[in-house]
Design a protein around this motif. Structure first.
Motif, short mmCIF file in Angstrom:
data_model
loop_
_atom_site.label_atom_id
_atom_site.label_comp_id
_atom_site.label_asym_id
_atom_site.label_seq_id
_atom_site.Cartn_x
_atom_site.Cartn_y
_atom_site.Cartn_z
N CYS A 195 6.01 2.18 1.19
CA CYS A 195 6.38 1.33 0.06
C CYS A 195 7.54 1.96 -0.72
N CYS A 250 5.89 2.43 -4.62
CA CYS A 250 4.80 3.39 -4.93
C CYS A 250 4.61 4.46 -3.86
N CYS A 288 3.78 -4.25 0.28
CA CYS A 288 2.75 -3.26 -0.05
C CYS A 288 1.50 -3.93 -0.62
N ALA A 333 -0.78 -2.43 -2.30
CA ALA A 333 -1.13 -1.85 -3.60
C ALA A 333 -0.29 -2.42 -4.74
N CYS A 334 1.03 -2.58 -4.52
CA CYS A 334 1.89 -2.94 -5.66
C CYS A 334 2.84 -4.11 -5.37
N GLY A 343 5.38 -4.03 -3.50
CA GLY A 343 6.74 -3.53 -3.22
C GLY A 343 7.14 -3.77 -1.77
ZN ZN Z 1 3.51 -0.01 -3.24
#
Ligand code: ZN
Ligand code: AP5
Ligand code: MG
Length: 215
Positions: A130, A133, A150, A152-153, A155
Motif C-alpha cells: 500500500c 499505509c 488496500c 486497511a486504508c 490506498g
Molecule cells: Zn493501506
C-alpha cells in the motif's frame, strides 16, 4: 513482549509483525518502512539511503542504529516492540544489545522464519504494497478484497522499487553474507526460535504464537 523477527527478504517478517502488533498492542519497528518513508519525504537521511536500497544493499550501520535507538526511546515501546528487519549485521546486533542494556530492557525472543529461495522470489515478485499505509499483500497468496486497493486504508497498491528479480537476488546474497550469521548469534544467546516459514500465513502465525507462549 520484546521481539526480533529475523529472516531473508520475503520470509514474511512484515506480514507476521503486523498481525502480532494487533494481537499484543505493541509497535512494529520496521527499519525498511522507516527508510522508505524518509526516501518518500526526501529527508537528508532518505537521500543518503536511497542508492543503497535501490541497489539491494544495506544502508550503513550507523544510520540504522541511530534510527532504532531513537525509536526505542518512545513511550509506546515501554511494554514491548517487534523489530522487523533490524538488526541485519553483527555490529547492529551488538549496538542493540548495548542500547537495551542502557534502557534496562532485555529481549524475550528472536524468531527466525525459514523459507526456500525460490519461494522467496515468488513471494517478492508477487508482493503489492500500500502506497499510503505500507501494508503488504500478495497477488496470489494474500490478495486484497478489491484488486489493487488496500483493505486497511483504501490506498493504491504498488510494487516496491526493490522487488525486481535482479534486485531481489542481490538482497538475498546480502542476507546470506551479512545477516544470516545472526541466526547463530542469537542461538548462542539462547534466544532463537526457528520456525518453518513455508507454511501458509495463518499457520505461521499460529506457530509463532505457540512458540512465544513458551518464552
Ligand atoms: Zn493501506
Ligand atoms: P526491508 O523493507 O526490511 O526488506 P527485506 O528484509 O528485504 O524484507 P521484505 O520486507 O522484502 O520481506 P518481509 O520478510 O517483510 O516479507 P513480507 O511479510 O512483506 O528492507 C528494505 C531495504 O532497506 C534493505 O534492502 C536495505 O537497503 C534497507 N534496510 C532496512 N533495514 C536495514 C538495516 N537494519 N540495515 C541496513 N539496511 C536496512 O512478505 C513478502 C510477500 O510474501 C508478501 O507479498 C506477503 O503477502 C507474502 N507472504 C508472507 N508470508 C507468506 C506465507 N507464509 N505464504 C505465502 N506468502 C506469504
Ligand atoms: Mg518487510
Amino acid at each position: 513482549m520484546k521481539l526480533i523477527l529475523l529472516g531473508p527478504p520475503g520470509a514474511g517478517k512484515g506480514t507476521q509483525a503486523t498481525m502480532l502488533t494487533e494481537k499484543f498492542g505493541i509497535p512494529q519497528i520496521s527499519t525498511g518502512d522507516i527508510l522508505r518513508a524518509a526516501v518518500k519525504e526526501g529527508t537528508p537521511m532518505g537521500l543518503k539511503a536511497k542508492s543503497f536500497m535501490d541497489a539491494g544493499g544495506l544502508v550503513p550501520d550507523e544510520v540504522v542504529i541511530g534510527i532504532v535507538k531513537e525509536r526505542l526511546q518512545k513511550p509506546d515501546c515501554d511494554t514491548g516492540f517487534i523489530l522487523d528487519g533490524f538488526p541485519r549485521t553483527v555490529p547492529q546486533a551488538d549496538a542493540l544489545s548495548d542500547n537495551l542494556k542502557d534502557l534496562g530492557k532485555e529481549l524475550d525472543a528472536v524468531v527466525s522464519l525459514e523459507v526456500d529461495v525460490e519461494a522467496l522470489v515468488e513471494r517478492l515478485t508477487g508482493r503489492r504494497t500500500c502506497k499510503e499505509c505500507g501494508r503488504g499483500f500478495h497477488i496470489s497468496f494474500d490478495p486484497p478484497k478489491v484488486d489493487a486497493v488496500c483493505d486497511a486504508c483504501g490506498g493504491e497498491l504498488i510494487q516496491r522499487d526493490d522487488d525486481k528479480e535482479e534486485t531481489i537476488r542481490k538482497r538475498l546474497d546480502v542476507y546470506n553474507e551479512q545477516t544470516s550469521p545472526l541466526v547463530d548469534y542469537y542461538a548462542d544467546a539462547g534466544l532463537l526460535q526457528a520456525l518453518d516459514g513455508m507454511q501458509q500465513i495463518d499457520v505461521v502465525q499460529k506457530q509463532m504464537l505457540d512458540a512465544l507462549q513458551a518464552v
